[in-house]
Structures are given as structure tokens and as C-alpha cells.
Design a protein around this motif. Structure first.
Motif, short mmCIF file in Angstrom:
data_model
loop_
_atom_site.label_atom_id
_atom_site.label_comp_id
_atom_site.label_asym_id
_atom_site.label_seq_id
_atom_site.Cartn_x
_atom_site.Cartn_y
_atom_site.Cartn_z
N VAL A 148 38.77 52.71 31.29
CA VAL A 148 39.80 52.94 30.20
C VAL A 148 40.80 51.63 29.41
CG1 VAL A 148 39.94 55.19 30.90
CG2 VAL A 148 41.88 53.71 31.40
N THR A 149 40.34 50.35 30.19
CA THR A 149 41.16 49.21 29.64
C THR A 149 40.14 48.30 29.01
OG1 THR A 149 40.97 48.27 31.73
CG2 THR A 149 43.08 49.38 31.37
N THR A 150 40.76 47.59 28.37
CA THR A 150 39.96 46.48 27.62
C THR A 150 40.09 44.93 28.66
OG1 THR A 150 41.55 45.49 26.47
CG2 THR A 150 40.37 47.14 25.22
N GLU A 151 39.26 43.98 28.58
CA GLU A 151 39.39 42.81 29.26
C GLU A 151 40.94 42.09 28.80
OE1 GLU A 151 37.03 38.41 29.69
OE2 GLU A 151 35.89 40.32 29.09
N ASP A 152 41.07 42.27 27.83
CA ASP A 152 42.41 41.66 27.23
C ASP A 152 43.50 42.42 28.05
OD1 ASP A 152 41.38 39.66 25.69
OD2 ASP A 152 41.84 41.00 23.73
N GLU A 153 43.51 43.66 28.24
CA GLU A 153 44.58 44.41 28.76
C GLU A 153 44.53 44.22 30.20
OE1 GLU A 153 44.89 48.46 26.08
OE2 GLU A 153 43.09 48.28 27.37
N GLU A 182 39.35 35.47 35.00
CA GLU A 182 39.48 36.50 33.68
C GLU A 182 38.37 37.57 33.73
OE1 GLU A 182 42.09 36.11 31.53
OE2 GLU A 182 42.69 34.33 32.99
N GLN A 183 37.22 37.06 34.49
CA GLN A 183 36.14 38.33 34.61
C GLN A 183 36.51 39.33 35.56
OE1 GLN A 183 35.41 34.67 34.42
NE2 GLN A 183 35.24 35.20 32.13
N ASP A 184 37.22 39.10 36.35
CA ASP A 184 37.54 40.07 37.40
C ASP A 184 37.95 41.58 36.84
OD1 ASP A 184 37.22 38.94 40.13
OD2 ASP A 184 39.34 38.32 40.35
N THR A 185 37.46 42.38 37.54
CA THR A 185 37.70 43.64 37.18
C THR A 185 38.99 44.11 38.05
OG1 THR A 185 36.08 44.95 38.82
CG2 THR A 185 35.39 44.59 36.38
N ARG A 203 48.09 38.57 34.62
CA ARG A 203 49.58 37.59 33.99
C ARG A 203 50.81 38.31 34.59
NH1 ARG A 203 47.82 35.33 28.89
NH2 ARG A 203 47.56 37.47 28.65
N GLN A 204 50.88 39.29 34.42
CA GLN A 204 52.11 40.17 34.82
C GLN A 204 52.32 40.39 36.29
OE1 GLN A 204 51.32 43.88 32.47
NE2 GLN A 204 52.94 43.58 31.15
N MET A 205 51.11 40.56 36.94
CA MET A 205 51.35 40.38 38.57
C MET A 205 51.89 39.06 38.75
SD MET A 205 47.57 42.19 39.26
CE MET A 205 47.17 41.18 40.84
N GLN A 206 51.55 37.85 38.22
CA GLN A 206 52.10 36.69 38.84
C GLN A 206 53.67 36.56 38.29
OE1 GLN A 206 50.00 34.97 40.37
NE2 GLN A 206 48.45 36.42 39.88
N ASP A 207 54.07 37.20 37.54
CA ASP A 207 55.45 37.28 36.73
C ASP A 207 56.45 37.97 37.86
OD1 ASP A 207 54.75 35.68 34.86
OD2 ASP A 207 54.61 37.03 33.26
N ILE A 208 55.82 38.94 38.50
CA ILE A 208 56.90 39.89 39.49
C ILE A 208 57.50 39.18 40.27
CG2 ILE A 208 56.98 41.71 41.18
CD1 ILE A 208 54.43 42.96 39.82
N PRO A 209 59.14 39.23 40.29
CA PRO A 209 59.65 38.21 41.07
C PRO A 209 59.51 38.78 42.46
CG PRO A 209 61.07 39.75 39.79
CD PRO A 209 59.58 39.99 39.56
#
Length: 161
Positions: free
Chosen positions: A131-136, A3-6, A142-148
């Protein structure tokens, strides 16, 4: 991926992993073609996955956060992705034929990737982190893992874009 990864550290690590696979392919292609071919296949799928991650997730996020698209860094990077894809296919064609004589195409690919990756690592990734938050960023991971897999596990130019 923690989660800490930039974005920068994660994507740079993937660049390094891909570079190692390509170096392995180059080192072995004239002495152990079967192993070289395996390294190339892993490199090709990994690079295609990396490009899909950028084009499907990072670039739209960049556009949303900055309003920049046409003429911005992602516009240039998309064009370079097409060139990278063409060179990747040229090498893949030779690998598929069992032909190790792909030095010229490899040099072109390495030159293009070197400049491309440097722009991403020095400009785009740090800017996205800024320009992004840690949550973003967590959502991106998570979306990277979901790409078929069929979005990037392609062969012989049968891409879905």
C-alpha cells in the motif's frame, strides 16, 4: 538500508540480527556472563528500537493507508509489544542481578516473538509494502534514523509510552 529495500526485507533483517544477539546471550550466559550481558543489552535496545519504529512510524502509516486501526493487525501487535516488553524486563532484571536462571522467561519471550514476528513478516510488512510507494518507504527509513535514542535506549522499565 538501501533505497530499494522493502519494509519486509529491512525489518526481517533486523529480526534476524536480534535473534542472533539473543542466541548469543543464551549460549554464553553460563560460561561468559560478561559477554552474554553485552549481547543481551544490545538485543534489548535493538528490540525496543524496533518496536518504536513500528509503533511510531509503520503502524500510523498502515492506519493512514488502510483506515484500519482498532481490531486490525496493528491493534493486536501493540498488545503483544506490551507483553514482549514485560518479558524483556523480567529477563533484564535477572541479567542486572547476574542471575543466569532466566530460561522460563526466555522460552516465553521466544514463543511470543516467534509468533509475533511471523505475523509481521507474512502479513503486516508485505501489506505495508503493497500500500506504500517507494518514496513513502524512503521517508520511513529517514524518519527511523531521526528517532531520538532516548525513545528506545531505556533501562528497567522507564519507557516513555
Amino acid at each position: 538500508m538501501t533505497e530499494q529495500d522493502t519494509i519486509r526485507t529491512y525489518y526481517e533483517r533486523d529480526h534476524d540480527r536480534l535473534d542472533e544477539l539473543f542466541t548469543t546471550f543464551q549460549r554464553l550466559k553460563r560460561s561468559d556472563f560478561a559477554r552474554a550481558k553485552e549481547a543481551f543489552k544490545e538485543f534489548k535496545v535493538g528490540l525496543q528500537r524496533h518496536i518504536v519504529w513500528e509503533e511510531d512510524l509503520l503502524f500510523p502509516l498502515w492506519k493512514e493507508k488502510t483506515g484500519m486501526s482498532e481490531g486490525g493487525p496493528t491493534f493486536v501487535m501493540r498488545a503483544e509489544h506490551r507483553q514482549i516488553g514485560a518479558l524483556l524486563e523480567a529477563i533484564h532484571q535477572k541479567v542486572a542481578e547476574g542471575d543466569p536462571e532466566s530460561d522460563r522467561e526466555e522460552q516465553q519471550l521466544l514463543a511470543l516473538l516467534g509468533a509475533h514476528n511471523m505475523k509481521e513478516e507474512r502479513v503486516l510488512y508485505p501489506s505495508i509494502d503493497h500500500v506504500t510507494t517507494e518514496d513513502e518507504r524512503t521517508l520511513v527509513y529517514r524518519q527511523m534514523q531521526d528517532i531520538p535514542e532516548d525513545r528506545y535506549r531505556t533501562c528497567c522499565g522507564t519507557h516513555s509510552h
